[in-house]
Design a protein around this motif. Structure first.
Motif, PDB file in Angstrom:
ATOM      1  N   LEU A  43       0.812  -1.082  -0.032  1.00 22.62           N
ATOM      2  CA  LEU A  43      -0.160  -0.053  -0.064  1.00 22.62           C
ATOM      3  C   LEU A  43       0.756   1.336   0.069  1.00 22.62           C
ATOM      4  O   LEU A  43       0.585   2.275  -0.608  1.00 22.62           O
ATOM      5  CB  LEU A  43      -0.845   0.055   1.295  1.00 22.62           C
ATOM      6  N   VAL A  44       1.986   1.175   0.836  1.00 21.51           N
ATOM      7  CA  VAL A  44       2.940   2.430   0.851  1.00 21.51           C
ATOM      8  C   VAL A  44       3.810   2.598  -0.071  1.00 21.51           C
ATOM      9  O   VAL A  44       3.900   3.753  -0.877  1.00 21.51           O
ATOM     10  CB  VAL A  44       3.561   2.503   2.331  1.00 21.51           C
ATOM     11  N   ASP A  45       4.673   1.648  -0.550  1.00 21.38           N
ATOM     12  CA  ASP A  45       5.528   1.555  -1.428  1.00 21.38           C
ATOM     13  C   ASP A  45       5.314   1.010  -2.863  1.00 21.38           C
ATOM     14  O   ASP A  45       6.377   0.841  -3.558  1.00 21.38           O
ATOM     15  CB  ASP A  45       6.893   1.219  -0.869  1.00 21.38           C
ATOM     16  N   LYS A  46       4.224   0.364  -2.876  1.00 23.48           N
ATOM     17  CA  LYS A  46       3.748  -0.389  -4.173  1.00 23.48           C
ATOM     18  C   LYS A  46       4.829  -1.453  -4.211  1.00 23.48           C
ATOM     19  O   LYS A  46       5.209  -1.875  -5.324  1.00 23.48           O
ATOM     20  CB  LYS A  46       3.813   0.577  -5.433  1.00 23.48           C
ATOM     21  N   VAL A  47       5.436  -2.372  -3.285  1.00 19.56           N
ATOM     22  CA  VAL A  47       6.368  -3.303  -3.194  1.00 19.56           C
ATOM     23  C   VAL A  47       5.463  -4.618  -3.183  1.00 19.56           C
ATOM     24  O   VAL A  47       4.780  -4.761  -2.371  1.00 19.56           O
ATOM     25  CB  VAL A  47       7.156  -3.219  -2.111  1.00 19.56           C
ATOM     26  N   VAL A  48       5.678  -5.419  -4.150  1.00 18.93           N
ATOM     27  CA  VAL A  48       4.796  -6.783  -4.200  1.00 18.93           C
ATOM     28  C   VAL A  48       5.882  -7.983  -4.083  1.00 18.93           C
ATOM     29  O   VAL A  48       6.764  -7.922  -5.163  1.00 18.93           O
ATOM     30  CB  VAL A  48       4.076  -6.937  -5.401  1.00 18.93           C
ATOM     31  N   PRO A  49       5.762  -8.599  -3.179  1.00 17.46           N
ATOM     32  CA  PRO A  49       6.485  -9.803  -2.818  1.00 17.46           C
ATOM     33  C   PRO A  49       6.551 -10.881  -3.985  1.00 17.46           C
ATOM     34  O   PRO A  49       5.412 -10.854  -4.800  1.00 17.46           O
ATOM     35  CB  PRO A  49       5.968 -10.256  -1.589  1.00 17.46           C
ATOM     36  N   VAL A  50       7.410 -11.508  -4.211  1.00 18.10           N
ATOM     37  CA  VAL A  50       7.405 -12.627  -5.223  1.00 18.10           C
ATOM     38  C   VAL A  50       6.448 -13.539  -5.134  1.00 18.10           C
ATOM     39  O   VAL A  50       5.633 -13.963  -6.140  1.00 18.10           O
ATOM     40  CB  VAL A  50       8.921 -13.049  -5.510  1.00 18.10           C
ATOM     41  N   TRP A  51       6.138 -14.023  -3.836  1.00 19.05           N
ATOM     42  CA  TRP A  51       5.177 -14.980  -3.737  1.00 19.05           C
ATOM     43  C   TRP A  51       3.991 -14.486  -4.046  1.00 19.05           C
ATOM     44  O   TRP A  51       2.998 -15.467  -4.431  1.00 19.05           O
ATOM     45  CB  TRP A  51       4.984 -15.534  -2.325  1.00 19.05           C
ATOM     46  N   VAL A  52       3.517 -13.344  -3.966  1.00 15.81           N
ATOM     47  CA  VAL A  52       2.111 -12.610  -4.237  1.00 15.81           C
ATOM     48  C   VAL A  52       2.080 -12.624  -5.645  1.00 15.81           C
ATOM     49  O   VAL A  52       1.259 -12.813  -6.513  1.00 15.81           O
ATOM     50  CB  VAL A  52       1.733 -11.238  -3.665  1.00 15.81           C
ATOM     51  N   ARG A  53       3.117 -12.234  -6.567  1.00 11.64           N
ATOM     52  CA  ARG A  53       3.192 -12.053  -8.059  1.00 11.64           C
ATOM     53  C   ARG A  53       3.172 -13.327  -8.349  1.00 11.64           C
ATOM     54  O   ARG A  53       2.480 -13.404  -9.474  1.00 11.64           O
ATOM     55  CB  ARG A  53       4.471 -11.433  -8.470  1.00 11.64           C
ATOM     56  N   HIS A  54       3.735 -14.459  -7.815  1.00 16.22           N
ATOM     57  CA  HIS A  54       3.541 -15.868  -8.326  1.00 16.22           C
ATOM     58  C   HIS A  54       1.989 -16.334  -8.358  1.00 16.22           C
ATOM     59  O   HIS A  54       1.567 -16.900  -9.246  1.00 16.22           O
ATOM     60  CB  HIS A  54       4.481 -16.603  -7.755  1.00 16.22           C
ATOM     61  N   PHE A  55       1.443 -15.910  -7.084  1.00 13.45           N
ATOM     62  CA  PHE A  55      -0.066 -16.528  -6.977  1.00 13.45           C
ATOM     63  C   PHE A  55      -0.844 -15.637  -7.940  1.00 13.45           C
ATOM     64  O   PHE A  55      -1.732 -16.129  -8.407  1.00 13.45           O
ATOM     65  CB  PHE A  55      -0.301 -16.088  -5.493  1.00 13.45           C
ATOM     66  N   ALA A  56      -0.734 -14.330  -8.150  1.00 16.49           N
ATOM     67  CA  ALA A  56      -1.241 -13.472  -9.104  1.00 16.49           C
ATOM     68  C   ALA A  56      -1.421 -14.223 -10.460  1.00 16.49           C
ATOM     69  O   ALA A  56      -2.407 -14.289 -10.975  1.00 16.49           O
ATOM     70  CB  ALA A  56      -1.113 -12.223  -8.875  1.00 16.49           C
ATOM     71  N   ARG A  57      -0.295 -14.510 -10.812  1.00 22.75           N
ATOM     72  CA  ARG A  57       0.031 -15.112 -12.258  1.00 22.75           C
ATOM     73  C   ARG A  57      -0.603 -16.141 -12.313  1.00 22.75           C
ATOM     74  O   ARG A  57      -1.346 -16.457 -13.538  1.00 22.75           O
ATOM     75  CB  ARG A  57       1.753 -15.134 -12.722  1.00 22.75           C
ATOM     76  N   LEU A  58      -0.555 -16.992 -11.640  1.00 24.13           N
ATOM     77  CA  LEU A  58      -1.018 -18.586 -11.457  1.00 24.13           C
ATOM     78  C   LEU A  58      -2.677 -18.519 -11.680  1.00 24.13           C
ATOM     79  O   LEU A  58      -3.248 -18.962 -12.319  1.00 24.13           O
ATOM     80  CB  LEU A  58      -0.706 -19.259 -10.319  1.00 24.13           C
TER      81      LEU A  58
END
Length: 113
Positions: A40-55
């Motif tokens: 929310l603050v820095d727009k940093v998305v962890p790799v595990w969230v990006r992976h889940f979103a892609r899947l």
């Protein structure tokens, strides 16, 4: 990230929680909350969230499967004690000022007319 939340028809926080459970095998509310705050603050998305979103966007998951997969974390007892202490402290301050003859001016508690 937002696309996965819209596709699953859930809140973005729940996407973080599902991603954490998917990646690590359990749900750690503190880690999820810290990662979501960084998002929310820095727009940093962890790799595990990006992976889940892609899947999720690639293969899709029916919303029925997510019905009770994630519940918002319950507040810890420590948070309740801190909040209660703050409320009692403010009330004690107002009462002490009123007893000393210098009551605070203005309205502090609703309804204010």
């Amino acid at each position: 990230m937002l696309g996965a939340a819209q596709h699953l028809d859930i809140a973005e926080y729940q996407v973080f929680a599902l991603a954490h459970r998917n990646w690590f095998g359990d749900l750690d509310p503190v880690t999820v909350e810290r990662a979501f705050t960084a998002y929310l603050v820095d727009k940093v998305v962890p790799v595990w969230v990006r992976h889940f979103a892609r899947l999720t966007l690639r293969r899709g998951v029916p919303p029925q499967a997510l019905a009770d997969a994630v519940a918002p974390p319950a507040p810890s007892p420590r948070q309740g004690v801190i909040a209660g202490g703050l409320v009692l402290g403010v009330v004690a301050l107002v009462v002490a000022l009123a007893a000393a003859g210098n009551p605070p001016e203005g309205c502090f508690f609703p309804p204010c007319y």
